[in-house]
Motif scaffolding. Structure first.
Motif, PDB file in Angstrom:
ATOM      1  N   HIS A 149       0.837  -1.202   0.000  1.00  0.00           N
ATOM      2  CA  HIS A 149       0.000   0.000   0.000  1.00  0.00           C
ATOM      3  C   HIS A 149       0.873   1.254   0.000  1.00  0.00           C
ATOM      4  CE1 HIS A 149      -2.716   3.095   1.682  1.00  0.00           C
ATOM      5  NE2 HIS A 149      -3.697   2.383   1.180  1.00  0.00           N
ATOM      6  N   THR A 150       1.890   1.260   0.853  1.00  0.00           N
ATOM      7  CA  THR A 150       2.805   2.418   0.939  1.00  0.00           C
ATOM      8  C   THR A 150       3.566   2.598  -0.370  1.00  0.00           C
ATOM      9  OG1 THR A 150       3.048   2.134   3.324  1.00  0.00           O
ATOM     10  CG2 THR A 150       4.770   3.375   2.188  1.00  0.00           C
ATOM     11  N   LYS A 151       4.041   1.509  -0.933  1.00  0.00           N
ATOM     12  CA  LYS A 151       4.800   1.579  -2.184  1.00  0.00           C
ATOM     13  C   LYS A 151       3.922   2.112  -3.322  1.00  0.00           C
ATOM     14  CE  LYS A 151       7.572  -1.292  -5.336  1.00  0.00           C
ATOM     15  NZ  LYS A 151       6.787  -1.002  -6.569  1.00  0.00           N
ATOM     16  N   LEU A 152       2.689   1.646  -3.394  1.00  0.00           N
ATOM     17  CA  LEU A 152       1.796   2.109  -4.456  1.00  0.00           C
ATOM     18  C   LEU A 152       1.535   3.603  -4.333  1.00  0.00           C
ATOM     19  CD1 LEU A 152      -0.774  -0.840  -4.519  1.00  0.00           C
ATOM     20  CD2 LEU A 152       0.915  -0.277  -6.284  1.00  0.00           C
ATOM     21  N   ALA A 153       1.311   4.078  -3.109  1.00  0.00           N
ATOM     22  CA  ALA A 153       1.093   5.511  -2.906  1.00  0.00           C
ATOM     23  C   ALA A 153       2.327   6.302  -3.323  1.00  0.00           C
ATOM     24  CB  ALA A 153       0.744   5.783  -1.448  1.00  0.00           C
ATOM     25  N   ARG A 154       3.507   5.790  -2.999  1.00  0.00           N
ATOM     26  CA  ARG A 154       4.757   6.456  -3.375  1.00  0.00           C
ATOM     27  C   ARG A 154       4.941   6.481  -4.884  1.00  0.00           C
ATOM     28  NH1 ARG A 154       7.797   3.618  -0.237  1.00  0.00           N
ATOM     29  NH2 ARG A 154       8.520   2.131  -1.806  1.00  0.00           N
ATOM     30  N   ASP A 155       4.415   5.444  -5.562  1.00  0.00           N
ATOM     31  CA  ASP A 155       4.562   5.352  -7.011  1.00  0.00           C
ATOM     32  C   ASP A 155       3.466   6.092  -7.770  1.00  0.00           C
ATOM     33  OD1 ASP A 155       6.797   3.814  -6.591  1.00  0.00           O
ATOM     34  OD2 ASP A 155       5.808   1.899  -6.999  1.00  0.00           O
TER      35      ASP A 155
END
Length: 324
Positions: A149-155
């Motif tokens: 979830h965090t990675k997707l938001a960062r991307d």
């Protein structure tokens, strides 16, 4: 022009689909009214075993084939995957079940007492023999979900955006308003801390009523699961099931008699009649659903095939239905 998609549902299926589409350059909105992954999602209560050959004892060949790609997918998307295989054991009265399991799982290798001791000394104390599937793996599902979830938001994936573009429905059981053949299969699990027991890999204890699995987490914490109950209430654990899980763990090793009970979890997993997932094209919406007990194992394959269909027009090799 950049493709735009809105994914409904932020569980393991929705996040995996978002990751697959986003990694290929699409613009993604993810809408889940309950927000980031947490106790509301059935994937929060998963064991996190990436064990296709074990599942293949009772599942269709497609589950094994597609599930063998899961560990690599999760590693590619940032999850900490432990590749130490799966050990399968049975108590003395159930040794015949161990032989049956071995026949149905060709990848399983029989271990003698010394081999079992070298892998899992505490388990081997009470077991005369065991099976081992070396290529299987596991992860911590909660950590994997939150980090994805965090990675997707960062991307650049938007978790607060409007309903835009092609809709991909990954709502799990909430999609029963559109998928009448979807049902819930309840699973119950326990999380315990047992300082006097150690385990390096998932363990499956063959059981006459339900398969018990024990998955190690950090700091001598273990996840014990899981029951499989048709049409059960998804928010209510039963005393009988909890006692059976505890009794099975205690029978495996008496150290569990002194374990600290940290958590009792229960939820219902979305399943179609044959317990295999589906990608369904209905009107102007794509549905990806029905992961049953194979959420972390099959979500990567379901996401990949969904992205192939949406971006390249490639019809999935399995699990696809066109109802337009």
């Amino acid at each position: 022009m950049t493709a735009q998609f809105t994914i409904l549902g932020g569980g393991v299926c929705g996040l995996a689909t978002a990751a697959e589409l986003s990694s290929r350059g699409a613009r993604i909105n993810v809408i889940d009214p309950k927000g980031a992954p947490g106790r509301h999602a059935c994937s929060w209560w998963a064991g996190g075993m990436l064990a296709p050959d074990c599942e293949g004892v009772s599942a269709e060949p497609a589950v094994v084939k597609q599930g063998r790609r899961a560990a690599r997918w999760w590693e590619k998307h940032g999850a900490n995957v432990t590749r130490k295989g799966t050990m399968i054991v049975a108590l003395g009265r159930d040794q015949a079940d161990l032989a049956t399991f071995a026949r149905r799982a060709p990848a399983a290798r029989k271990l003698d007492k010394d081999e079992a001791t070298s892998l899992e000394p505490r388990v081997a104390e009470k077991m005369s023999s065991a099976l081992f599937i070396e290529e299987e793996a596991h992860l911590d599902p909660r950590t994997a979900l939150l980090e994805l979830h965090t990675k997707l938001a960062r991307d650049g994936v938007n978790f607060d955006g409007p309903l835009e573009g092609q809709i991909v429905d990954c709502r799990g059981l909430s999609a029963r308003d559109a998928l009448p053949d979807l049902r819930g299969v309840k699973g119950e699990m326990l999380v315990v801390r047992c300082p006097d027991f150690s385990l390096s890999r998932p363990l499956r204890l063959l059981h006459p009523r339900f398969p018990l699995y024990i998955v190690p987490r950090a700091d001598n914490v273990f996840m014990l699961g899981a029951t499989q109950i048709e049409n059960g209430e998804r928010d209510r654990a039963t005393l009988r099931s909890v006692m059976e899980l505890m009794n099975a763990a205690y029978a495996l090793h008496p150290a569990f008699g002194e374990a600290e009970l940290l958590e009792v979890g229960v939820d219902a997993r979305p399943a179609f009649p044959d317990n295999q997932p589906r990608i369904r094209h209905m009107d102007d919406r794509i549905f990806a659903n029905g992961l049953f007990r194979h959420g972390f194992l099959l979500a990567p394959a379901l996401a990949r095939m969904t992205a192939d269909l949406l971006l390249d027009g490639k019809e999935p090799e399995v699990w696809y239905e066109d109802h337009r």
